[in-house]
Design a protein around this motif. Sequence first.
Motif, mmCIF file in Angstrom:
data_model
loop_
_atom_site.group_PDB
_atom_site.id
_atom_site.type_symbol
_atom_site.label_atom_id
_atom_site.label_comp_id
_atom_site.label_asym_id
_atom_site.label_seq_id
_atom_site.Cartn_x
_atom_site.Cartn_y
_atom_site.Cartn_z
ATOM 1 N N THR B 670 -5.437 -25.597 -27.770
ATOM 2 C CA THR B 670 -5.462 -24.982 -29.028
ATOM 3 C C THR B 670 -4.105 -24.345 -29.690
ATOM 4 N N LEU B 671 -3.814 -24.303 -30.813
ATOM 5 C CA LEU B 671 -2.748 -23.382 -31.293
ATOM 6 C C LEU B 671 -2.802 -22.143 -30.862
ATOM 7 N N ALA B 672 -4.217 -21.583 -30.811
ATOM 8 C CA ALA B 672 -3.903 -20.320 -30.140
ATOM 9 C C ALA B 672 -3.430 -20.070 -28.783
ATOM 10 N N TYR B 674 -1.386 -22.726 -27.283
ATOM 11 C CA TYR B 674 -0.026 -23.228 -27.149
ATOM 12 C C TYR B 674 1.100 -22.559 -27.900
ATOM 13 N N PHE B 676 3.520 -22.518 -29.761
ATOM 14 C CA PHE B 676 4.202 -23.123 -30.894
ATOM 15 C C PHE B 676 4.997 -22.064 -31.391
#
Lengths: 156, 752
Positions: B670-672, B674, B676
């Motif tokens: 999830t972007l939580a 990963y 980014f």
Amino acid sequence: MKVSIEVNGKAVTEEVEDRTLLVHYLRENAGLTGTNIGCDTTSCGACTVLLDGESVKSCTVLAAQADGHRVMTVEGLAGEDGELHPVQRAFREQHGLQCGFCTPGMMMASVSLLAHNPKPTREEVREGLEGNLCRCTGYHNIVSAVIDASGQEVDR
Amino acid sequence: MSIVGTRVVRIEDQKLITKGGTYVEDVREEALTGAVHAMFVRSPIAHARITSIDTAEALAAPGVVAVYTAADLDLGPRQAGPVVEPWLASDVVRYVGEPVALVLTEHRYQLADAAELIDIDYDPLDAVASIDAALSDETLVFPDMGSNVVQVNGMPEFPADTFDGCEVVVTQTIVNQRVAPAPLEVRGAACAWGEDDRLTVWLSTQNAQIGRTLLAAGLGVGEEKVRVITPDVGGGFGAKIGSDPEPVVLGWAAQRAGRPIRWTETRSENLTSMTHGRAQQNTVTVGGRRDGTVEVFRLDVVQDAGAYPRTLFLPTLTELMASGVYHFPKIETRSRGVVTTTTPIAAYRGAGRPEATAAIERAMDLFATEIGMDPAEVRKANFIRPEEFPYKTKSGANYDTGEYAQALDKVLDAAGYAGLRAEQRRRREAGEPVVLGLGIASYVEITGGDSGGESGRVDINPDGTVTAYTGSSPHGQGLDTSLTMLLSDQLGIPMERISIRHGDTDEVPKAIGTFGSRSLQLGGSAVRQAADKVIANAREIAADMLEAAPEDLELNVDEGAWQVRGAPASGSVDWVQLAARAEQGVLSADVWFGEGSPTFPFGAHLAVVDVDTETGKVVVRRVIAADDAGPVINPLAFRGQRHGGLGQGVAQALLEVMAYDPDGNPTTATLADYSFITATELPDFELVDSATPTTRNLLGVKGIGEAATIGSTPAVHNAVVDALAHLGVRHLDMPTTPQRVWEALSAKGEAK
Ligand code: FES
Ligand code: FES
């Protein structure tokens, strides 16, 4: 349930499922597809709108929670006559967008940032936009755009 | 006055900043009325045998229109390199995220509810979750293949005596970690079969025409039966080139269900099911002399191809670009592609070249450290010199032009390199807990390397406006503005009167699309060539109208009119008059620019980092970059592409990794989770400009989309290692997270 929200100055009343998210209400019920969805964990900020003037991630707010409140989306930024909001003008002028997907959320977050801090430093802009992800620009020009929109000189 | 080369604000932006773009999910075409929503049910296990699938309960759930599994599909086999990749898995799943079933519901919110009711029994098999596990061949991803090594290139075995006679030999295995392309707009499609038995697909892709070809082939219908339309695309980065099974399955399902379909994946699906990038393990060996001369370079590549080797060109490109900007007398390369039970790997911004550059640029630093020379000096001692171009490398690349030393010098000057080295010494001597690191990367990139050309068409309409059609398919690159600038200059027609069209296979039937930084050099050249033809045609017509010899005519670009050279008073004809005289009232030319020789942009990056030895935290203070891609059409877009590339490159060095546990479960799905990169982790970029033209296309331009990614990753990586060099750290793998830095220092007894 029936939900009434003032979206960009216009009243929108729609019958929706209780669990309808504000972002879907805006996109599907109000027909405003400018607000984008980029994640399912409230991490990307693509869906940022103003709720009673404060920036919120509309994927994490139920439409019901916005019942009776005011929402502003990217479509409501420019003036009636089409005159661009200073933030819109600056994003274009500073090349603060590439694919444009993060841009509506990024601009709404910027409007809110400037409302709280009218003359931010570049560092403050970076911190203020930490909740908004952009995959294209490397953020440099987004920071410049916010500085420009604040009326300060962009020196990079 | 020419506008090419001046900073022009993008024409793309007006709509994007006022209404937001029209991405696939925003398409409200009539053909999609009554569309059902689609969701793929995906494997939660890395490697397992499917023992049963029960869809009965799901089919009875509210709003469910259909549930399809492999048993329903009647599509032909789908080849992924040497293996067959199922459209939907039926007997074995090979990665978490692999599609197993498709659910269609009336409303979007019913999808997840219904998907949960599908009962799939999995009998787990051992995972193959790393390159080492794959190479051991203990568990085979495809038992019939007999090995997990599915591709071997270059020398099968390296000779034993290659490095005999070298004064110094350094070797190091360098992990180029797996990363997620993660465009901000996830994958999506909407499709509808028309009454004419023709499928229209709105697809978030980098190339509508290849999308059409793949759809038609997958569905087993003629290409004329499929129309692909690319609306605005929210980023691609190579991962939307398109070899995904989903669009074909959706096209099939829309026919079977007799309903239009809309599909948007979730972000978590995107992170596990869209192809990943990089994922190489590279062993480099450099042999040379103590004076800084490198004599031999060896690169041994192992590419993790993921579960299905959809694209096997990445390691090949890495081998091709192995020796970078250096004049190495001897190069040995080999690459092996292995399958693992992980998400398939494909192109990601740079695709094969960042990996090559990361390997050689780390190796040059290791060599420099070994012989006690400044890394900038070692590079200079080995650069290919300007007079050697065109230069054929020992690994087979044919470089066009380059000024490698100049690029590095410009960057070192702009940075104040000597002063920074002095600061580094001072701070080391003072024993400060936050240490300074400087990292250099010199790079050469290959763009338009696919050797295919591109289509271009220019129409001068009866009202004197221009419509140009390009086979390129931009998604944020600003190509519309660049092409408009080129045409305006060339034709003498104001920018507002020119419009650029792309991304609809009915309008542009033949094209290759946008990847490999090919758009301007090939797509731009095609449009230039079409406009040249229009001009040649116009010259004949104008000559006729003005009763003059064609060669005596000139196009006055300030006026947008043709006149007799040196005798403007004898009359002129403008584009409206010309178009009126042309057949059917449109002056038109349609070309295929086929000279697809690759070009080789280059540059040098310097990263300045602070590393806190107490916490392991790395802060990038400065990135100074020279990226030379020949003449610049629009400096605004050019610099924007570099910024974006720098951002993604720095992200790989510092933060990003798509990680799996030993059972093949993704731990960054999830972007939580990963990492980014956000605005706070990046500095303002310092760009140094330079422009060395190529002779290999009509514009003299090289590609810029991927260049800065290639340079920035090793620059930052080298800087972090450089910061710790005096503490005995020789190498660290990426991403150089605080934990990894801290562990390296602990191992040296240096963590504070
Ligand atoms: S879609 Fe709301 S934060 Fe990502
Ligand atoms: S402009 Fe593409 S994600 Fe920000």
